[in-house]
Each structure stands twice: as structure tokens, then as C-alpha cells.
Design a protein around this motif. Structure first.
Motif, PDB file in Angstrom:
ATOM      1  N   ASN A   3       0.738  -1.162   0.007  1.00 36.53           N
ATOM      2  CA  ASN A   3       0.089  -0.057  -0.221  1.00 36.53           C
ATOM      3  C   ASN A   3       0.977   1.249   0.061  1.00 36.53           C
ATOM      4  OD1 ASN A   3      -1.937   2.143   0.564  1.00 36.53           O
ATOM      5  ND2 ASN A   3      -2.768   0.789   2.203  1.00 36.53           N
ATOM      6  N   ARG A   5       0.241   4.143  -1.351  1.00 36.74           N
ATOM      7  CA  ARG A   5      -0.037   5.517  -1.112  1.00 36.74           C
ATOM      8  C   ARG A   5      -0.521   5.612   0.236  1.00 36.74           C
ATOM      9  NH1 ARG A   5      -1.737   9.577  -3.533  1.00 36.74           N
ATOM     10  NH2 ARG A   5      -1.283   8.544  -5.485  1.00 36.74           N
ATOM     11  N   GLY A   6      -0.776   4.535   0.999  1.00 40.58           N
ATOM     12  CA  GLY A   6      -1.203   4.507   2.512  1.00 40.58           C
ATOM     13  C   GLY A   6       0.005   4.891   3.274  1.00 40.58           C
ATOM     14  N   THR A   7       1.271   4.215   2.774  1.00 38.97           N
ATOM     15  CA  THR A   7       2.412   4.652   3.494  1.00 38.97           C
ATOM     16  C   THR A   7       2.906   5.891   3.124  1.00 38.97           C
ATOM     17  OG1 THR A   7       3.302   2.348   2.814  1.00 38.97           O
ATOM     18  CG2 THR A   7       5.075   3.835   3.651  1.00 38.97           C
ATOM     19  N   THR A   9       0.856   8.482   2.768  1.00 38.06           N
ATOM     20  CA  THR A   9      -0.154   9.183   3.574  1.00 38.06           C
ATOM     21  C   THR A   9       0.427   9.439   4.946  1.00 38.06           C
ATOM     22  OG1 THR A   9      -1.955   8.649   2.165  1.00 38.06           O
ATOM     23  CG2 THR A   9      -2.441   9.589   3.944  1.00 38.06           C
ATOM     24  N   LEU A  10       0.587   8.177   5.587  1.00 38.42           N
ATOM     25  CA  LEU A  10       1.441   8.346   7.021  1.00 38.42           C
ATOM     26  C   LEU A  10       2.473   9.264   7.013  1.00 38.42           C
ATOM     27  CD1 LEU A  10       0.661   7.269   9.864  1.00 38.42           C
ATOM     28  CD2 LEU A  10       2.056   5.114   9.376  1.00 38.42           C
ATOM     29  N   ILE A  96      -5.508   0.759  10.360  1.00 38.20           N
ATOM     30  CA  ILE A  96      -5.487   1.135   8.748  1.00 38.20           C
ATOM     31  C   ILE A  96      -4.812  -0.065   8.340  1.00 38.20           C
ATOM     32  CG2 ILE A  96      -5.492   3.627   9.187  1.00 38.20           C
ATOM     33  CD1 ILE A  96      -2.617   3.863   9.202  1.00 38.20           C
ATOM     34  N   PRO A  97      -5.092   0.022   6.747  1.00 38.09           N
ATOM     35  CA  PRO A  97      -4.627  -1.354   6.246  1.00 38.09           C
ATOM     36  C   PRO A  97      -3.031  -1.024   5.721  1.00 38.09           C
ATOM     37  CG  PRO A  97      -5.840  -0.051   4.841  1.00 38.09           C
ATOM     38  CD  PRO A  97      -6.023   0.785   6.144  1.00 38.09           C
ATOM     39  N   LEU A  98      -2.190  -1.056   6.606  1.00 37.86           N
ATOM     40  CA  LEU A  98      -0.947  -0.767   6.323  1.00 37.86           C
ATOM     41  C   LEU A  98       0.057  -2.031   7.039  1.00 37.86           C
ATOM     42  CD1 LEU A  98       0.187   2.669   6.791  1.00 37.86           C
ATOM     43  CD2 LEU A  98      -0.058   1.597   4.491  1.00 37.86           C
TER      44      LEU A  98
ATOM     45  N   GLN B 103      -6.891  12.051   4.848  1.00 36.37           N
ATOM     46  CA  GLN B 103      -5.548  11.063   5.349  1.00 36.37           C
ATOM     47  C   GLN B 103      -6.266   9.625   5.439  1.00 36.37           C
ATOM     48  OE1 GLN B 103      -4.323  12.527   9.169  1.00 36.37           O
ATOM     49  NE2 GLN B 103      -3.124  14.094   8.337  1.00 36.37           N
ATOM     50  N   GLY B 106      -6.483   8.297   2.197  1.00 37.24           N
ATOM     51  CA  GLY B 106      -4.989   7.924   1.512  1.00 37.24           C
ATOM     52  C   GLY B 106      -4.523   6.610   2.484  1.00 37.24           C
ATOM     53  N   TYR B 107      -4.854   6.273   3.665  1.00 36.27           N
ATOM     54  CA  TYR B 107      -4.337   5.429   4.413  1.00 36.27           C
ATOM     55  C   TYR B 107      -5.071   4.096   3.459  1.00 36.27           C
ATOM     56  CZ  TYR B 107      -3.237   8.111   8.368  1.00 36.27           C
ATOM     57  OH  TYR B 107      -2.505   8.893   9.020  1.00 36.27           O
ATOM     58  N   GLY B 109      -5.591   3.822   0.343  1.00 32.47           N
ATOM     59  CA  GLY B 109      -4.887   3.806  -0.859  1.00 32.47           C
ATOM     60  C   GLY B 109      -5.938   4.709  -2.117  1.00 32.47           C
TER      61      GLY B 109
END
Lengths: 254, 305
Positions: A3, A5-7, A9-10, A96-98, B103, B106-107, B109
Motif C-alpha cells: 500500500n 499510497r497509504g505509506t 499518507t502516513l 489502517i490497512p498498512l 488522510q 489515503g491510508y 490507498g
């Protein structure tokens, strides 16, 4: 399922967090360092005209840069995680899905960026007063990066472990600060009595300052290869410890 | 038509480090598209169950599947399918409402989610607080923002942990309307609550968890009927009550104080109660539905007795 984009974002969240309070996260440490520069540098500059061929200011500035890197790399992840615990939003981070490796990467990258901003501004400000021969730019970059990494790892670990800000302050006041001040920011290790100089070699910050000072000025009190091996080894070790702590959910998941 | 299982929980156990046994072989199956209520008293295991599904709590043993995927082997995928509205109202105080929701997107995706964020803010009546820091929101707004956070990535299953606790009546009814609409649009909803009324109004099926075990599972109407949907009426008199009036004896009348009486009766007997009150002239009357705590007290007394 990676992920990116998730990374990112964090990472952005962590970076925006310290940029939103730039007075205390960027300006305060820079001003702090400049005060050291003014008080110790200018007063001792005249009293100690030269240390092994370099001026006292040239001697001291790499140490001040290390102080900026150390404190800010340590504080960013530790403060952020402890604050999440205080605010009751640590559950969000775990929901969160990370992957844990992605959370790890985001926290460390942001901490390295903050420490580089403070270290970089300290360096650029010093350039108004002094110049350096820049013996090895690769050593400057590698050592600064490893120092930032080591203390980001430590900060992440302390953030996970700590129940409150007191725990974070304890490590900073009773471990990091003494090791930094005794690590040769303001004086050469070789000026210490022989026994103390030997003990000082066990202080990891001595090796960090030794490397950066060599890169900037060519002065080395300990062989560069030894300092590099020590720094790389403890950074890998600290990285593993903090990643394992995060991965296993130690002190985070109940 | 075959029903796909949205949530499947099998033999779930959770023992905390200090030895508290929070879940004791809990089993549950919720179909896709269901609006399902999980009722239970404080400490019954509801939040532990939700936290295991969401991530902050580790289970001791058992399996949980979300839309067919095991949370142990598909952790990130199952997290993406869930939208969790936690019980505690906490926010990241560094950011404003729009930043928090961006945010969150974004988390998961999601890039450029502004249009959907605006849509949710509009529906939850938060659009005029879009750029307000979360610290400056009222309690009700914060609750709605928690729901917005849980919906921003369009989850398949929405889990709400007591979303209306401490919320005023108007907001509660607005939330109910919105949740009904989401469910109608196909979202599976698991709602945990203290309030029988909430489950009755929203959910077709209800389960009851008590001391970490599933103690009842049925259609909500049947369950409420079996539990006995009593109303409690409190009567206040200006003058000291001597003996309980004979006309009220059929309604489990009890003296609470020298001036107050309580009655318990089924809703269908309301007219009979009002008839019995004629001539007694109470100074004040208060009518309450029993909540789950009362039912549980009765049940557990019965079971323990």
C-alpha cells in the motif's frame, strides 16, 4: 498487498504534524544550537585558537549538527506515538490497512527528514561565520544518514515502549544528553586523561561526531573505519529491535 | 439466492494479560446486507470483539472471516473491507475535518477522494465544519465525524460501537435515518448498543453477548418479546404515600421514597394504568423504556437465583 499510497499518507501525516508546530520542532532546536555556537564557540574560539590545525568553531559545528540530528530524529517518532496514546488514537494506527513494515518506513522517513532539516539549517547558519575544507562529502552524507536512522529507530522503540512523556524525557535526559555532551561536541577526546579517553570510545556518539568532523574538516580522533563499523552495526541492531517491537505489537496491542 | 457471509466468527477466545476472560468461545455469523445488532452490558465483550476485528486487540484463539477472508492471513484486505466507528470519541488534534478525512482516504490507498468526502460531509451535516480543527467540534459533530471516517473508503461492512451513547434524541434519529439508508444501499452493518429500542428500530436480527458468550440470537422482534418489553413509570405525589393504592397493585407498584412510586407494565396495558391513576392525582409522571441493563439484571438474577 502493498500500500504505497497509504505509506506515503502516513509519512505525510507525520511530516505535517511536526511542520504544523514548526516553532517548537524546527526553530527551537536551531536557535538552541545557535546559542551553543554563540556562547561556547565565540568565547572559546579566542581562548582555543586551533585544535590539530582547525579552528575551534570548525571543530564544534559538526558536533552541533550531530546534536540537531540526534535530538530531532529521536523526538519525532517517540513524541508522535506517545501523543497518539494520550489522544486515544493509537487504535487508528493499528486499524489502517498498512503492514507493520510500511508503518515503520513512514515513521522513520519522517523522523530522518525532520532531523535533516534541523541539522541542515544549523549547518547553513554556521556557514555565515565559518567555512570547511570538506575532506569527504560521502562520509558526511553517510554518517549523517546513519545517525538520523539510529536515533529514529531509538525514538520509535521508545515511543512504543513508553507509557507517558516522562519515559521519553528520562531516556533523553539521562542517556542521550550525557552521551552527547560527553561525546566530544565541545572538546577533543584526546584531551581527556588516557583512561577516560578509552572509556569514551564506548560512547556511540563519539564515533558519530568523529565521522562527521572528519568529513567536514579531516580531523579524526579514532580511525574512521572503526567509527563507521561501530555506527553501521548499532544502527542495524537498533533497527531490528524497533522493527521487531512494532511487528509483534509489543506494548501497542493488548 | 445464496447469502454470502459478511462476518463469520468461530470459537473466539480472548484472555487479557491480567487474566480477564473477555470472550469465551464466541460464535456469530452475519450475512451480507444485514443490519445486525449486538447487545450486551458494559464489560460483556462487545468492544473486545470489535477491537479484534479492527486490529488493536489480539485474539487468543479462534477464527474471524470478513467477506470470506481470514483476518490472520489477509490482514490488510480485511481491514480495507471494514469501517469501524469506535466507542471513544478521539481525534488527531493537529488536523481539521477535511485533512482527517483526506488522510483516512489515503491510508486506504484512495487518491483524490474530495468529491466523496464532500458528499459524506453533506449527508452528515458537517459541511460547514470542513475546515474546522477537530478540537473545536461539539460532541455530536465528533460522533458524526467518526462515522464519516469509517465510511470514507466505502467499506463493505460498517461496525458501530455504541454510536449513539450520550447523543441527544434528534441526532440519534438523524443517525438512524442515515444508517438505514446506507443499509438499504447494500452496506452490511453491525451495531453494538445498550439500547433495546435502537436494536428494535434498526435491526432485523439481534444477538446478545454476556460475559463473553453468545446468550441469545434471534430476530429482534422475537427476542424483545421473549425478554419482555416492560415500561417503567415513576409517579411523584405532593403528599406522603401511605399504603400503595389497591388500583396499582397489578402493575408491580413499588415505593421508591415517601413521595415516589414506580410501576412496571407491558406497553399494551398503558390504558389500564392511566385508568387506574384516575383520582390519585400524581404531581409528576415519568415514563421510561427498560434498557438492556435492566433486562440483564433480571436475567442474571434469574439465572443466579
Amino acid at each position: 498487498m502493498a500500500n504505497p499510497r497509504g505509506t506515503f499518507t502516513l509519512f505525510k501525516r507525520e511530516t505535517m504534524r511536526f511542520l504544523k508546530v514548526y516553532m517548537q520542532t524546527i526553530f527551537a532546536p536551531v536557535v538552541n544550537n545557535l546559542l551553543y555556537f554563540a556562547v561556547f564557540g565565540f568565547s572559546l574560539h579566542r581562548a582555543i585558537p586551533s585544535i590539530q590545525g582547525i579552528t575551534y568553531l570548525q571543530f564544534m559545528v559538526p558536533g552541533l549538527i550531530i546534536m540537531g540530528l540526534v535530538n530531532n530524529a529521536y523526538q519525532n517518532p517517540s513524541s508522535s506515538i506517545i501523543l497518539m496514546k494520550y489522544q486515544g488514537i493509537i487504535g487508528d494506527l493499528l486499524s489502517i490497512p498498512l503492514k507493520r513494515s510500511e508503518i515503520f518506513l513512514a515513521f522513520i522517513a519522517s523522523a530522518v527528514i525532520r532531523s535533516f532539516i534541523v541539522g541542515g539549517v544549523t549547518f547553513l547558519t554556521a556557514l555565515f561565520f565559518i567555512s570547511f575544507p570538506y575532506t569527504s562529502i560521502p562520509i558526511i552524507l553517510i554518517s549523517a544518514f546513519l545517525v538520523a536512522l539510529f536515533f529514529s529507530f531509538l525514538g520509535l522503540f521508545v515511543g512504543i515502549w513508553a507509557k507517558e512523556f516522562d519515559n521519553q524525557a528520562f531516556i533523553q535526559t539521562f542517556i542521550i544528553m550525557p552521551l552527547t555532551f560527553l561525546g566530544g561536541v565541545f572538546y577533543p577526546i584526546t584531551s581527556l586523561p588516557a583512561a577516560m579517553a578509552t572509556v569514551a570510545k564506548f560512547d556511540p556518539i563519539v564515533h558519530m561526531i568523529n565521522l562527521l568532523r572528519y568529513g567536514f574538516t579531516g580531523l579524526q580522533e579514532i580511525p574512521i573505519s572503526l567509527s563507521l563499523i561501530v555506527l553501521a552495526s548499532i544502527t542495524i541492531f537498533m533497527g531490528l529491535i524497533s522493527f521487531i517491537a512494532l511487528r509483534t505489537g509489543w506494548k501497542l496491542q493488548n | 439466492m445464496t447469502h454470502i457471509t459478511a462476518i463469520k466468527i468461530q470459537d473466539l477466545h480472548k484472555i487479557y494479560h491480567k487474566g480477564t476472560y473477555a470472550l469465551k468461545g464466541f460464535n456469530l455469523e452475519i450475512k451480507q446486507g444485514e443490519f445486525f445488532a449486538l447487545l450486551g452490558p458494559n464489560g460483556g465483550g462487545k468492544s473486545t470483539l470489535i477491537n479484534i476485528m479492527a486490529g488493536p486487540t489480539k485474539k487468543t484463539s479462534g477464527t474471524i472471516k470478513i467477506c470470506g477472508l481470514n483476518i490472520d492471513t489477509h490482514r490488510e484486505e480485511t481491514k480495507s473491507m471494514l469501517g469501524i466507528v469506535p466507542q471513544e470519541v478521539n481525534f488527531d488534534s493537529f488536523f481539521d475535518v477535511n485533512e482527517v478525512l483526506t488522510q483516512c482516504s489515503g491510508y486506504y490507498g484512495i487518491k483524490n477522494n474530495q468529491k466523496y468526502i464532500d458528499e459524506i460531509l453533506e449527508k452528515l451535516n458537517l459541511h460547514d465544519k470542513k475546515f474546522a480543527n477537530t478540537r473545536f467540534l461539539s460532541g455530536g459533530m465528533k460522533r458524526r465525524l467518526l462515522i464519516a471516517k469509517a465510511l470514507v473508503h466505502k467499506p463493505k461492512v460498517l461496525v458501530l460501537d455504541e454510536p449513539t451513547a450520550g447523543v441527544d434524541v434528534e441526532l440519534r434519529h438523524n443517525l438512524w435515518t442515515y444508517l438505514r439508508q446506507l443499509n438499504k444501499d447494500g452496506l452490511t452493518i453491525l451495531l453494538t448498543t445498550h439500547y433495546l429500542e435502537e436494536a428494535e428500530n434498526l435491526c432485523k436480527r439481534t444477538a446478545i453477548i454476556h460475559q463473553g458468550r453468545l446468550v441469545a440470537l434471534d430476530e429482534t422482534k422475537k427476542l424483545v418479546r421473549s425478554l419482555g418489553n416492560y415500561k417503567e413509570m415513576t409517579l411523584n405525589f405532593k403528599e406522603k404515600i401511605g399504603k400503595i393504592p389497591a388500583a396499582l397493585e397489578n402493575f408491580q407498584a413499588k415505593k421508591i421514597s415517601d413521595y415516589d412510586l414506580s410501576l412496571n407494565f407491558e406497553p399494551k396495558d398503558l390504558n389500564k394504568v392511566l385508568e387506574a391513576l384516575k383520582g390519585l392525582n400524581p404531581a409528576d409522571i415519568e415514563l421510561q423504556s427498560q434498557d438492556l441493563e435492566d433486562v440483564f439484571l433480571k436475567l442474571t438474577y434469574k439465572n443466579n437465583g
